[in-house]
Design a protein around this motif. Structure first.
Motif, PDB file in Angstrom:
ATOM      1  N   GLY A 199     -90.818  70.682 -20.442  1.00 25.46           N
ATOM      2  CA  GLY A 199     -92.108  69.915 -21.308  1.00 25.46           C
ATOM      3  C   GLY A 199     -93.072  70.167 -21.516  1.00 25.46           C
ATOM      4  N   GLU A 246     -88.236  67.043 -25.312  1.00 19.82           N
ATOM      5  CA  GLU A 246     -88.209  66.368 -25.067  1.00 19.82           C
ATOM      6  C   GLU A 246     -87.152  66.301 -23.958  1.00 19.82           C
ATOM      7  N   PRO A 300     -93.384  64.520 -21.497  1.00 23.16           N
ATOM      8  CA  PRO A 300     -93.657  62.714 -22.186  1.00 23.16           C
ATOM      9  C   PRO A 300     -94.172  62.663 -23.412  1.00 23.16           C
ATOM     10  N   VAL A 344     -91.643  59.601 -20.114  1.00 21.68           N
ATOM     11  CA  VAL A 344     -90.480  60.830 -20.471  1.00 21.68           C
ATOM     12  C   VAL A 344     -89.015  60.743 -19.998  1.00 21.68           C
TER      13      VAL A 344
END
Length: 417
Positions: free
Chosen positions: A343, A348, A367, A384
């Motif tokens: 992240g 993603e 996220p 997420v």
């Protein structure tokens, strides 16, 4: 008298090079004491003792490359009499000679099991990591961290000319970074670029991942998790703490995975010799980048039993030590499930590769904000992407989906963590 043997520090480790002993003959040892530093393809690893007793003596000198499982020291029980003579340390193999030109000492050979590997057959020299004993002794005369020593060797830096910036004057990795660019160089005619060989760590990662994809029938699942409740709880939790004690989402992710394995134990354990052995404890491996050279995933022990603040403190300590080149043998050999996140790199969705002999890896992406409906109201929500790579020999997509769903449920009630 117990034999201390070269431990296995990874699924594909065959041998390690002894860098230094950290104890002397006659010293009392407890379980968990660090007694030596061993160089592997993953870096310099602090080796822990698992026997109560007295360090009787070393059987191997620094600089020797030792096969996994070979006796390297003796540990005497407290109720035993000292040996008549401490075992003499075997000299390391000299580079450029065949193994049979450097026989093992009689003391070492007596300690080997009758059916076990012989030192002269297995203890092959390595031009990559084995060092002549003189070089090892010279390096020992300068106070430096294992990571700094490795960096100096790789970049041709003389440690005796460097002033250390550590608390006691020891040389640390940050003292050396960039020094090679300041070394005088001679002008050379342009040459065509050549392919660069893989580093030791990259070769180790390649071997482990090739084995994983060759032997483990992976299946992959992905799930979106709403982080509204987790972020709200985390914000309120951190307002009452000093900056150095605040918790990040990553700690909640590790805790949620560890908690979910209680209900789905088929994702927590090791598959060895054709049999899956679920683990009664959760040692969560956390993937950590080591300054661009590769990834390691050492364990946070008993992650399911730690409170969120304790888990965050353990993560902070582990990341700091790994990036300084100081992590322990049990942290590499003990993980029962791995948690990885990219992240912070803007990714993603992450689909991981299982590290054998584990049977699962859970990935967390960056996220992102999405428009979602919650309790009849439409609005922006932080979500997420959570992924699972599972071993089809042990579990299947149905159980994997339930496992991811349970991680979601746990994150919706962060106050219960």
């Amino acid at each position: 008298m117990a034999e201390f043997r070269m431990p296995s520090l990874g699924a594909d480790m065959e041998a390690g090079t002894l860098v230094e002993w950290l104890v002397k003959p006659g010293e009392a040892l407890r379980r968990g004491d660090v007694i030596a530093v061993v160089e592997t393809q993953k870096g310099a690893i602090e080796i822990e003792n698992f026997e109560e007793g007295i360090f009787e003596g070393a059987m191997v000198k620094p600089g020797a490359k030792i096969p996994v499982g070979t006796p390297i020291a003796l540990i005497r029980r407290h109720d035993e009499e000292p040996a008549a003579a401490a075992p003499s340390a075997a000299a390391p193999l000299a580079l450029g000679k065949t193994p049979r030109e450097t026989p093992a000492s009689p003391e070492m050979m007596e300690k080997l099991p009758a059916a076990g590997p012989r030192i002269e057959e297995e203890c092959t020299p390595s031009p990559v990591v084995s060092l002549p004993i003189a070089a090892a002794d010279a390096a020992q005369s300068v106070r430096a961290s294992p990571a700094a020593r490795r960096y100096a060797v790789d970049h041709g830096i003389d440690l005796s000319s460097v002033k250390g910036g550590g608390p006691h004057g020891e040389i640390q990795l940050r003292d050396l970074e960039g020094m090679e660019s300041r070394q005088p160089t001679l002008a050379a005619p342009p040459v065509e670029p050549v392919l660069q060989p893989m580093t030791g760590m990259r070769a180790a990662i390649a071997a482990a991942m090739a084995r994983s994809k060759r032997e483990i029938p992976h299946y992959y699942l992905a799930h979106r998790v709403d982080l509204t409740a987790a972020e709200a709880w985390l914000s309120n939790f951190n307002t009452r703490r000093d900056p150095a004690e605040r918790v990040i989402l990553g700690a909640l992710f590790v805790k949620a995975v560890a908690r979910a394995t209680r209900k789905f134990p088929e994702f927590n354990g090791h598959f060895t010799d054709g049999v899956f052995r679920p683990s009664p404890v959760v040692h969560a491996g956390v993937a950590i980048n080591i300054r661009g050279t590769g990834l390691v995933a050492p364990a946070i022990h008993d992650a399911d039993a730690l409170g969120v603040p304790e888990l965050m403190a353990a993560m902070r300590d582990l990341v700091g030590r790994v990036r300084a080149g100081r992590f322990r043998s049990s942290e590499l050999s003990d993980p029962t499930i791995t948690v990885s996140s990219l992240g912070d790199r803007g990714v993603e969705t992450l689909y991981g590769v299982i590290y054998p002999p584990q049977v699962a890896i859970v990935g967390f992406g960056m996220p992102v904000t999405e428009v979602r409906a919650l309790e009849g109201l439409i609005g922006p929500h932080k979500v997420v992407h959570v992924t699972l790579a599972g071993d089809h020999r042990v579990s299947d997509g149905h159980r994997g989906a339930l496992f991811l769903s349970h991680i979601d449920q746990v994150l919706q009630k962060p106050e219960a963590l």
